[in-house]
Enzyme design. Structure first.
Site, PDB file in Angstrom:
ATOM      1  N   ARG A 155      -2.657  -2.116  -3.398  1.00 48.48           N
ATOM      2  CA  ARG A 155      -3.861  -1.306  -3.223  1.00 48.48           C
ATOM      3  C   ARG A 155      -3.785  -0.127  -4.198  1.00 48.48           C
ATOM      4  O   ARG A 155      -2.789   0.597  -4.236  1.00 48.48           O
ATOM      5  CB  ARG A 155      -3.928  -0.771  -1.805  1.00 48.48           C
ATOM      6  CG  ARG A 155      -5.061   0.200  -1.632  1.00 48.48           C
ATOM      7  CD  ARG A 155      -5.141   0.709  -0.205  1.00 48.48           C
ATOM      8  NE  ARG A 155      -6.317   1.564  -0.090  1.00 48.48           N
ATOM      9  CZ  ARG A 155      -6.288   2.795   0.433  1.00 48.48           C
ATOM     10  NH1 ARG A 155      -5.158   3.302   0.891  1.00 48.48           N
ATOM     11  NH2 ARG A 155      -7.381   3.499   0.510  1.00 48.48           N
ATOM     12  N   GLU A 187      -8.184  -5.268   5.443  1.00 47.71           N
ATOM     13  CA  GLU A 187      -8.028  -4.963   4.025  1.00 47.71           C
ATOM     14  C   GLU A 187      -6.878  -5.742   3.400  1.00 47.71           C
ATOM     15  O   GLU A 187      -6.938  -6.146   2.244  1.00 47.71           O
ATOM     16  CB  GLU A 187      -7.853  -3.456   3.843  1.00 47.71           C
ATOM     17  CG  GLU A 187      -9.148  -2.715   4.157  1.00 47.71           C
ATOM     18  CD  GLU A 187      -8.989  -1.212   4.299  1.00 47.71           C
ATOM     19  OE1 GLU A 187      -9.212  -0.513   3.322  1.00 47.71           O
ATOM     20  OE2 GLU A 187      -8.636  -0.758   5.407  1.00 47.71           O
ATOM     21  N   ARG A 247     -11.878  15.577   6.949  1.00 47.68           N
ATOM     22  CA  ARG A 247     -12.705  15.867   5.762  1.00 47.68           C
ATOM     23  C   ARG A 247     -14.135  16.210   6.174  1.00 47.68           C
ATOM     24  O   ARG A 247     -14.687  15.560   7.072  1.00 47.68           O
ATOM     25  CB  ARG A 247     -12.725  14.655   4.822  1.00 47.68           C
ATOM     26  CG  ARG A 247     -11.431  14.495   4.036  1.00 47.68           C
ATOM     27  CD  ARG A 247     -11.424  13.193   3.255  1.00 47.68           C
ATOM     28  NE  ARG A 247     -10.491  12.248   3.839  1.00 47.68           N
ATOM     29  CZ  ARG A 247     -10.404  10.969   3.499  1.00 47.68           C
ATOM     30  NH1 ARG A 247     -11.196  10.469   2.580  1.00 47.68           N
ATOM     31  NH2 ARG A 247      -9.518  10.190   4.083  1.00 47.68           N
ATOM     32  N   HIS A 260     -13.021   2.688  -0.133  1.00 48.34           N
ATOM     33  CA  HIS A 260     -12.986   1.699   0.964  1.00 48.34           C
ATOM     34  C   HIS A 260     -13.600   0.374   0.523  1.00 48.34           C
ATOM     35  O   HIS A 260     -14.096  -0.402   1.346  1.00 48.34           O
ATOM     36  CB  HIS A 260     -13.772   2.184   2.212  1.00 48.34           C
ATOM     37  CG  HIS A 260     -13.140   3.323   2.954  1.00 48.34           C
ATOM     38  ND1 HIS A 260     -13.886   4.301   3.558  1.00 48.34           N
ATOM     39  CD2 HIS A 260     -11.856   3.634   3.195  1.00 48.34           C
ATOM     40  CE1 HIS A 260     -13.092   5.174   4.151  1.00 48.34           C
ATOM     41  NE2 HIS A 260     -11.834   4.782   3.937  1.00 48.34           N
ATOM     42  N   ASN A 275       0.868  -1.175   0.000  1.00 49.21           N
ATOM     43  CA  ASN A 275       0.000   0.000   0.000  1.00 49.21           C
ATOM     44  C   ASN A 275       0.905   1.224   0.000  1.00 49.21           C
ATOM     45  O   ASN A 275       1.465   1.596   1.026  1.00 49.21           O
ATOM     46  CB  ASN A 275      -0.898  -0.025   1.244  1.00 49.21           C
ATOM     47  CG  ASN A 275      -1.846   1.153   1.304  1.00 49.21           C
ATOM     48  OD1 ASN A 275      -1.794   2.063   0.459  1.00 49.21           O
ATOM     49  ND2 ASN A 275      -2.707   1.159   2.298  1.00 49.21           N
TER      50      ASN A 275
END
Ligand code: AMP
Length: 397
Positions: A90, A383, A240, A179, A9
């Site tokens: 990823r 993940e 965010r 996601h 990742n």
């Protein structure tokens, strides 16, 4: 060949890696190189002998991955011994091109490069990770696992923004969602916990980490999700804003003379919990709130109110809901958020058991009452395992 996959990742200034057994999710080793390109970087490697941390300059992602390979050699486990089957990467934005994970070749690299305008911070870093790994592991198949792919099943009414046709047709303006690996993993795991086939289960997944998103998953397929063209839309997050009136940027430009870049930066990096309370880490925020900090209290309330709103909306989208599931850092650990988001929803068949919700546990667990029509679960996301599984699925092991 074994079932071990090297999962990578790559972020703009970091590179995370993990060797995962795709059959059972066990990680043989993992690590993180951070502050790549800064004067002083840090590399943490976790292997069979525990954790080693080194501080040194890491000028590039290539240095980071070379450092990881050296760490496998000096601290174990040996990469030769692990007999890697493939490398899984990823990749944040797969646009409309990728509805599943895909084998990496030059054409895929070109396609992901074309998508850079949609994810200017993430895709270039992911591409750099791919370039370096192809160079250092030339004999291994490499697979791209997209954050957006799971949501490619959204129907047109869910992914279409009501904006001019030209924006949509010529510029790919639509909702993509992110996601995806987490929503895929957690919804499938939920079906397993219910002892049912994923194809027969409707789930609302709440991924609450640094980034937050909700997904409505019908029969194993995502049919609605809260993030949009970019990961800015939807729930309130650490830094965010999530949903805001789309007229706000134009208003700020007119009234304050702010540039689009300044507004974009503020909405992505100085908003959310941080914008309301000056703190984006949820643990810190919880402490401030417990000490009576008003801003922290408001931030918590806004955060949970937004989650509750989405649960109601997705309930209506799915019509029948079998489970609501919390995952990621905040979702897995904050009983307060879970309770505040779902309290009082008995008429929807959702009833949290207070003791189960507050019991300290790190594993997957049911936190609803026995007679709650809708099961409520906490399911730790994984993940890396999902990426390893999908990678192996693509290389056909
Ligand atoms: P993630 O992106 O999944 O790593 O989640 C990161 C977020 O989870 C951060 O805001 C953390 O403060 C929050 N988090 C991690 N552990 C806890 C905890 N025990 N209680 C509340 N929040 C937590």
């Amino acid at each position: 060949m074994s079932d071990h996959v090297l999962v990578i990742n790559a972020g703009s200034s970091s590179l995370k890696y993990s060797v995962v057994d795709a059959r059972n999710g066990e990680s043989a080793a993992s690590g993180l190189a951070e502050r790549i390109g800064e004067s002083q970087g840090r590399h943490i490697h976790r292997g069979p002998n525990g954790e080693t941390a080194t501080t040194r300059s890491i000028p590039s992602h290539e240095d980071a991955l070379r450092g990881a390979i050296e760490a496998f050699e000096s601290h174990g486990p040996s990469l030769d011994g692990l007999d890697l089957a493939a490398v899984g990467h990823r990749v944040v934005h797969g646009g409309s091109k990728f509805s599943a994970s895909a084998l990496i070749d030059d054409a895929l690299v070109d396609a992901v490069t074309e998508l850079v305008p949609l994810a200017p911070l993430h895709n270039p870093a992911n591409l750099e990770g791919i370039r370096v790994a192809r160079q250092l592991f030339p004999g291994l198949p490499q697979v791209a696992v997209f954050d957006t792919a799971f949501h490619q099943t959204l129907p047109p009414p869910a992914y279409t923004y009501a904006v001019p046709l030209r924006w949509r047709d010529d510029h790919g303006i639509r909702r993509y969602g992110f996601h995806g690996t987490s929503h895929a993993f957690v919804s499938r795991e939920t079906a397993r916990l219910l002892g049912r086939d994923p194809a027969d289960v409707n789930v609302i997944v709440l991924h609450l980490g640094n980034g937050c998103s909700a997904a409505a998953v019908r029969g194993g397929r995502s049919v609605e999700t809260s993030m949009g063209l970019t990961p800015l839309e939807g729930l309130v997050m650490g830094t965010r804003s999530g949903d805001v009136d789309p007229a706000i940027p134009a208003y700020l430009t007119r009234e304050l003379g702010l540039s689009m870049d300044e507004i974009d930066h503020a909405l992505n990096s100085a908003s959310g919990l941080k914008g309301i309370a000056g703190e984006n880490d949820f643990r810190e925020l919880s402490q401030l709130r417990a000490q009576g900090d008003e801003h922290a209290g408001l931030a918590f309330d806004v955060y949970c109110h937004r989650i509750r709103k989405y649960v109601g909306a997705y309930y209506a989208v799915l019509e029948t809901v079998d489970a609501v599931v919390f995952t990621a850092g905040v979702g897995e650990h904050s009983g307060e958020v879970r309770a505040a988001s779902l309290n009082g929803l008995g008429r929807l068949g959702i009833a949290i058991d207070k003791d189960r919700n507050n019991a300290p546990s790190a594993g997957a667990r049911r936190i609803s009452t026995d007679d709650s029509e809708v099961a409520v679960f906490v399911v730790p996301t994984n993940e890396e395992w999902q990426i390893a599984r999908e990678t192996l699925g693509v290389v056909g092991n």
